[in-house]
Design an enzyme around this catalytic site. Structure first.
Site, PDB file in Angstrom:
ATOM      1  N   SER A  58      -7.114   2.643  16.066  1.00 32.92           N
ATOM      2  CA  SER A  58      -5.800   2.500  15.446  1.00 32.92           C
ATOM      3  C   SER A  58      -5.463   3.807  14.723  1.00 32.92           C
ATOM      4  O   SER A  58      -6.358   4.510  14.250  1.00 32.92           O
ATOM      5  CB  SER A  58      -5.866   1.356  14.436  1.00 32.92           C
ATOM      6  OG  SER A  58      -4.843   1.490  13.482  1.00 32.92           O
ATOM      7  N   SER A  59      -4.171   4.068  14.618  1.00 33.77           N
ATOM      8  CA  SER A  59      -3.764   5.304  13.931  1.00 33.77           C
ATOM      9  C   SER A  59      -4.072   5.258  12.435  1.00 33.77           C
ATOM     10  O   SER A  59      -4.020   6.281  11.756  1.00 33.77           O
ATOM     11  CB  SER A  59      -2.269   5.565  14.145  1.00 33.77           C
ATOM     12  OG  SER A  59      -1.517   4.482  13.659  1.00 33.77           O
ATOM     13  N   CYS A  60      -4.446   4.069  11.911  1.00 32.85           N
ATOM     14  CA  CYS A  60      -4.762   3.991  10.482  1.00 32.85           C
ATOM     15  C   CYS A  60      -6.124   4.613  10.158  1.00 32.85           C
ATOM     16  O   CYS A  60      -6.511   4.688   8.996  1.00 32.85           O
ATOM     17  CB  CYS A  60      -4.702   2.562   9.976  1.00 32.85           C
ATOM     18  SG  CYS A  60      -6.028   1.540  10.599  1.00 32.85           S
TER      19      CYS A  60
ATOM     20  N   TYR B  89     -10.208  -2.125   7.409  1.00 32.43           N
ATOM     21  CA  TYR B  89      -9.987  -2.132   8.862  1.00 32.43           C
ATOM     22  C   TYR B  89     -10.204  -0.726   9.424  1.00 32.43           C
ATOM     23  O   TYR B  89     -10.852  -0.539  10.464  1.00 32.43           O
ATOM     24  CB  TYR B  89      -8.561  -2.610   9.129  1.00 32.43           C
ATOM     25  CG  TYR B  89      -8.133  -2.612  10.567  1.00 32.43           C
ATOM     26  CD1 TYR B  89      -8.559  -3.616  11.424  1.00 32.43           C
ATOM     27  CD2 TYR B  89      -7.287  -1.624  11.067  1.00 32.43           C
ATOM     28  CE1 TYR B  89      -8.149  -3.632  12.755  1.00 32.43           C
ATOM     29  CE2 TYR B  89      -6.878  -1.636  12.386  1.00 32.43           C
ATOM     30  CZ  TYR B  89      -7.312  -2.647  13.224  1.00 32.43           C
ATOM     31  OH  TYR B  89      -6.911  -2.655  14.540  1.00 32.43           O
TER      32      TYR B  89
ATOM     33  N   LYS C  52     -12.868   0.722  12.308  1.00 30.31           N
ATOM     34  CA  LYS C  52     -12.456   1.441  13.518  1.00 30.31           C
ATOM     35  C   LYS C  52     -13.073   2.842  13.565  1.00 30.31           C
ATOM     36  O   LYS C  52     -13.424   3.329  14.644  1.00 30.31           O
ATOM     37  CB  LYS C  52     -10.921   1.520  13.569  1.00 30.31           C
ATOM     38  CG  LYS C  52     -10.268   0.177  13.852  1.00 30.31           C
ATOM     39  CD  LYS C  52     -10.606  -0.307  15.248  1.00 30.31           C
ATOM     40  CE  LYS C  52      -9.901  -1.585  15.630  1.00 30.31           C
ATOM     41  NZ  LYS C  52     -10.273  -2.047  16.985  1.00 30.31           N
TER      42      LYS C  52
ATOM     43  N   HIS D  95       2.679  -7.723  12.081  1.00 32.30           N
ATOM     44  CA  HIS D  95       3.160  -6.364  11.842  1.00 32.30           C
ATOM     45  C   HIS D  95       4.681  -6.376  11.691  1.00 32.30           C
ATOM     46  O   HIS D  95       5.339  -7.372  11.963  1.00 32.30           O
ATOM     47  CB  HIS D  95       2.732  -5.437  12.980  1.00 32.30           C
ATOM     48  CG  HIS D  95       1.266  -5.138  12.958  1.00 32.30           C
ATOM     49  ND1 HIS D  95       0.365  -5.777  13.790  1.00 32.30           N
ATOM     50  CD2 HIS D  95       0.546  -4.294  12.199  1.00 32.30           C
ATOM     51  CE1 HIS D  95      -0.854  -5.323  13.535  1.00 32.30           C
ATOM     52  NE2 HIS D  95      -0.779  -4.420  12.574  1.00 32.30           N
TER      53      HIS D  95
ATOM     54  N   ARG E 101      12.404 -12.820  11.507  1.00 33.85           N
ATOM     55  CA  ARG E 101      13.219 -13.061  10.309  1.00 33.85           C
ATOM     56  C   ARG E 101      14.709 -12.927  10.609  1.00 33.85           C
ATOM     57  O   ARG E 101      15.527 -13.734  10.175  1.00 33.85           O
ATOM     58  CB  ARG E 101      12.796 -12.087   9.206  1.00 33.85           C
ATOM     59  CG  ARG E 101      13.105 -12.629   7.829  1.00 33.85           C
ATOM     60  CD  ARG E 101      12.479 -11.781   6.747  1.00 33.85           C
ATOM     61  NE  ARG E 101      11.043 -11.702   6.877  1.00 33.85           N
ATOM     62  CZ  ARG E 101      10.311 -10.611   6.580  1.00 33.85           C
ATOM     63  NH1 ARG E 101      10.892  -9.516   6.122  1.00 33.85           N
ATOM     64  NH2 ARG E 101       9.015 -10.613   6.710  1.00 33.85           N
TER      65      ARG E 101
END
Ligand code: GDP
Length: 325
Positions: free
Chosen positions: A115-117, A144, A148, A187, A195
């Site tokens: 993940s880009s995080c 998280y 990763k 997300h 919504r």
């Protein structure tokens, strides 16, 4: 630089872990479209990937030549912030069990999806792969991210110690059909589709969106991501992770306006600044991916419109099914 590799054998057995999720199901569709003839999907309802023995038994009985690891506990900013223990432990377990089993089954090619995080909170933009481990992480999803990062290091270690041709890919924020449209756990993009759609149905004049609207994010359609994954398995074999993105970002305020338009909401958008913004900006540098000869194909407005259609046709009726996934 990436080394060109021979194309995967389309008759090789390919195992997709996490095959019922957003990414795994798109990878299955893409494998079929590309003519792979022996594809096996596994997911959490079928085998508990946090159970080492169960994972080992299943993978050694399938004996795949290729593994695509799209299995993970995932969630949006609120879920990550509220349950760091589960995000850390489950993801460490899932990937460790899969890698151990893949090694025991002598799997030659494996793609680990991160993940880009994983990149520092204040990375240069666009973020190159070389930014990994150069600074502190964003706090709302650091557990998280650490899991990763451990996965990236594990892939690199299996390469170095055992000569495995395994690779890691870091996708930017992913969206598309098959996503989780939970009101609070998902997300941003599926959360907003739900919504705004509910506001249109109920005739509400206002929709509240989290944060300040200023953070910038990059979004890739899951069908583009799946295509990029197979492209990398065909053309990339390097210890460094490779970013998968589209090369463009936008603010959450602009994203909210785009989703409102796609759904047909014409009321007011207000901001709940008590909710965290997370990382100020996450735009990936995709020059390494481009150098392998791959380009994204699905623009965001088009991708959002088709995802809205999928949501309305699949989940929005009857009321209540949108929690699925
Ligand atoms: P992130 O990229 O890891 O921060 O993941 P998210 O997709 O959860 O959040 C992206 C950005 O969208 C953050 O700045 C959120 O505060 C913002 N956002 C706005 N409304 C929502 C919402 O309803 N759900 C989520 N998950 N994020 C939202």
């Amino acid at each position: 630089m990436p080394t060109p590799q021979p194309a995967l054998d389309r008759s090789a057995t390919v195992l997709v872990a996490g095959s019922s999720g957003l990414v795994g199901s798109a990878v299955l569709r893409r494998l079929e479209a590309e003519g792979f003839t022996s594809v096996v999907g596994i997911h959490s309802k079928d085998v508990d990937l946090t159970d080492a023995q169960a994972t080992l038994d299943r993978i050694t009985s399938i004996r795949p030549a290729v593994v695509i690891d799209a299995a993970a506990r995932v969630g949006g900013i609120a879920a990550n912030d509220a349950e760091p223990v589960e995000f850390l432990n489950d993801n460490l377990r899932i990937q460790t069990n899969l890698f151990t089993a893949a090694h025991a089954a002598d799997v030659d090619r494996l793609l680990f999806l991160g993940s880009s995080c994983i990149y520092p909170k204040h990375s240069p933009q666009p973020i190159p792969e070389s930014a990994l481990l150069t600074g502190p992480l964003e706090e709302t999803n650091d557990a998280y991210a650490i899991a990763k990062i451990a996965g990236v290091l594990a892939v690199r270690s299996y390469r170095r110690q055992y000569g495995r041709r395994w690779i890691s890919a870091m996708p930017t924020n992913v969206y598309g059909p098959g996503d989780t449209f939970h009101p609070t756990r998902s997300h941003v993009l599926p959360a907003l589709i739900r919504r705004f759609h509910e506001a249109v149905r109920s005739g509400a004049e206002e929709v509240v969106v989290w944060g300040s609207g200023t953070p910038r994010r990059e979004f890739i359609h899951v069908d583009d991501l799946a295509a990029a994954c197979l492209h990398l398995l065909d053309h990339y074999d390097d210890p460094s992770p490779v970013n998968i993105g589209v090369g463009e970002d936008l603010s959450i305020a602009d994203l909210a306006a785009l989703v409102a338009e796609a759904v047909g909401f014409t009321g007011r958008i207000t901001w709940d600044t008590a909710r965290p913004d997370g990382t100020p900006r996450k735009l990936l540098d995709i020059s390494r991916l481009r150098a392998t000869g791959w380009e994204p194909g699905i623009g965001l407005p088009e991708g959002v419109r088709s995802t809205v259609r999928w949501y309305v046709d699949t989940l929005a009726e009857p009321c209540g099914r949108a929690d699925a996934g």
